[in-house]
Design a protein around this motif. Sequence first.
Motif, PDB file in Angstrom:
ATOM      1  N   THR A 126      39.357  55.466  -2.178  1.00 47.99           N
ATOM      2  CA  THR A 126      39.589  54.320  -3.061  1.00 47.99           C
ATOM      3  C   THR A 126      39.083  53.030  -2.416  1.00 47.99           C
ATOM      4  OG1 THR A 126      41.504  55.342  -4.136  1.00 47.99           O
ATOM      5  CG2 THR A 126      41.352  52.948  -4.237  1.00 47.99           C
ATOM      6  N   SER A 129      35.066  53.122  -1.873  1.00 45.35           N
ATOM      7  CA  SER A 129      34.278  53.025  -3.103  1.00 45.35           C
ATOM      8  C   SER A 129      34.418  51.666  -3.763  1.00 45.35           C
ATOM      9  CB  SER A 129      34.670  54.141  -4.081  1.00 45.35           C
ATOM     10  OG  SER A 129      36.020  54.029  -4.481  1.00 45.35           O
ATOM     11  N   ASN A 130      35.596  51.060  -3.684  1.00 48.58           N
ATOM     12  CA  ASN A 130      35.817  49.783  -4.356  1.00 48.58           C
ATOM     13  C   ASN A 130      35.447  48.577  -3.508  1.00 48.58           C
ATOM     14  OD1 ASN A 130      37.313  50.037  -7.131  1.00 48.58           O
ATOM     15  ND2 ASN A 130      38.146  51.662  -5.847  1.00 48.58           N
ATOM     16  N   LEU A 134      31.139  49.235  -4.212  1.00 46.06           N
ATOM     17  CA  LEU A 134      31.018  48.410  -5.414  1.00 46.06           C
ATOM     18  C   LEU A 134      31.244  46.925  -5.121  1.00 46.06           C
ATOM     19  CD1 LEU A 134      30.432  48.539  -8.438  1.00 46.06           C
ATOM     20  CD2 LEU A 134      32.872  48.965  -8.823  1.00 46.06           C
ATOM     21  N   GLY A 135      32.238  46.629  -4.303  1.00 44.37           N
ATOM     22  CA  GLY A 135      32.546  45.235  -3.978  1.00 44.37           C
ATOM     23  C   GLY A 135      31.594  44.616  -2.974  1.00 44.37           C
ATOM     24  N   LEU A 206      41.039  43.086  -3.766  1.00 43.26           N
ATOM     25  CA  LEU A 206      41.429  44.418  -4.224  1.00 43.26           C
ATOM     26  C   LEU A 206      42.811  44.296  -4.834  1.00 43.26           C
ATOM     27  CD1 LEU A 206      40.573  47.418  -4.345  1.00 43.26           C
ATOM     28  CD2 LEU A 206      41.803  47.742  -2.172  1.00 43.26           C
ATOM     29  N   MET A 228      38.199  43.512  -7.735  1.00 39.35           N
ATOM     30  CA  MET A 228      38.249  44.937  -7.967  1.00 39.35           C
ATOM     31  C   MET A 228      39.665  45.308  -8.421  1.00 39.35           C
ATOM     32  SD  MET A 228      35.215  44.950  -6.884  1.00 39.35           S
ATOM     33  CE  MET A 228      34.920  46.655  -7.293  1.00 39.35           C
ATOM     34  N   ILE A 230      42.286  48.033  -9.489  1.00 39.50           N
ATOM     35  CA  ILE A 230      42.493  49.482  -9.366  1.00 39.50           C
ATOM     36  C   ILE A 230      43.865  49.932  -9.847  1.00 39.50           C
ATOM     37  CG2 ILE A 230      40.831  49.735  -7.488  1.00 39.50           C
ATOM     38  CD1 ILE A 230      43.314  49.849  -5.582  1.00 39.50           C
ATOM     39  N   HIS A 253      35.605  43.979 -11.790  1.00 42.76           N
ATOM     40  CA  HIS A 253      35.365  45.410 -11.962  1.00 42.76           C
ATOM     41  C   HIS A 253      36.719  46.107 -12.073  1.00 42.76           C
ATOM     42  CE1 HIS A 253      31.087  45.192 -10.745  1.00 42.76           C
ATOM     43  NE2 HIS A 253      31.498  44.269  -9.905  1.00 42.76           N
ATOM     44  N   THR A 255      38.196  49.949 -12.013  1.00 42.97           N
ATOM     45  CA  THR A 255      37.729  51.299 -11.704  1.00 42.97           C
ATOM     46  C   THR A 255      38.898  52.252 -11.488  1.00 42.97           C
ATOM     47  OG1 THR A 255      37.681  51.164  -9.278  1.00 42.97           O
ATOM     48  CG2 THR A 255      35.811  50.218 -10.462  1.00 42.97           C
ATOM     49  N   SER A 256      38.623  53.534 -11.655  1.00 45.95           N
ATOM     50  CA  SER A 256      39.563  54.594 -11.289  1.00 45.95           C
ATOM     51  C   SER A 256      38.775  55.714 -10.636  1.00 45.95           C
ATOM     52  CB  SER A 256      40.331  55.106 -12.516  1.00 45.95           C
ATOM     53  OG  SER A 256      39.448  55.748 -13.406  1.00 45.95           O
TER      54      SER A 256
END
Length: 318
Positions: A126, A129-130, A134-135, A206, A228, A230, A253, A255-256
Amino acid sequence: MHAIVIREPGDPGVLEWTEVPDAAAGPGEVLVEVAASAVNRADVMQRRGFYEPPPGASPYPGLEVSGRIAALGEGVGGWRVGDEVCALLAGGGYAEKVAIPAGQLLPVPAGVGLVEAAGLPEVACTVWSNVFQLGGLKAGETFLVHGGGSGIGTMAIQLARAFGARVLCTVGTAEKAERCRELGAERAVNYREDDFVAYGPYDVILDNMGAKYLARNVESLATGGRLMVIGLQGGARAELDLNALLRKRAAVHATSLRARPLDEKAAIVAAVREHVWPLLEKGDVRPIVDRTLPMAEAAEAHRLLEASGHIGKILLSG
């Protein structure tokens, strides 16, 4: 075999340790004899009836495990029966055995115990990826993670610090603030007494709260900042100030991880093995475990998680 079954949506008392059909490894899968699983907020949402497993996934809760390989499915290479592993799951971790796509397996890092390794896959995948994929968090940037004392938070603090970012977090108690500072947070903001916006701007945030923090998160983003989202612990609907995003050239963003296609999960797991596992093996990053309970006491583990007094992960041993 035995597994935790959700009898019906409800409070922790609906979780029952009972006999279920044996798991078996299909093509491309590995059967793992579970040493431990970990409790995540998604498990609580599933228990309450708000987060159904994706199609084809096990109906039992549990998004990560550690254990030993018991059998290899057709077409699986690179692993052997008896290997100690941990893994990211779409479900089924609260059980004695679970079948896992081979691409979601990780070796237990050197220097990490087999049981405590159960608390690594979900948080590592988690956060990586975030925050990083992506971040795009870079050395020298400022990073904020909400819920610094959680499993996600304790991993995010350590990884962001290891990669050279300036790290802040939010917490609810003085004890959690102290632990987060020990892990590398420059400042731990007690959200009951203070406002995190005052200590920004932040290049990457996050967020596990969703609606409740959306406006303040956007307000505190730096130019080019990335938010981000989540989790939705603070609700799912809020007003988004697009003008504020435009002025800052910022991004939000949401996301999951659970329902992503197998190839996407495998790519994230591979990246975690490449970038995060060496830090664990050097001791620069470590799993933070609050306590370990027997699998049959999953209901008590859920109560503890919902009380939010823990720091790090709550594990269930097989």
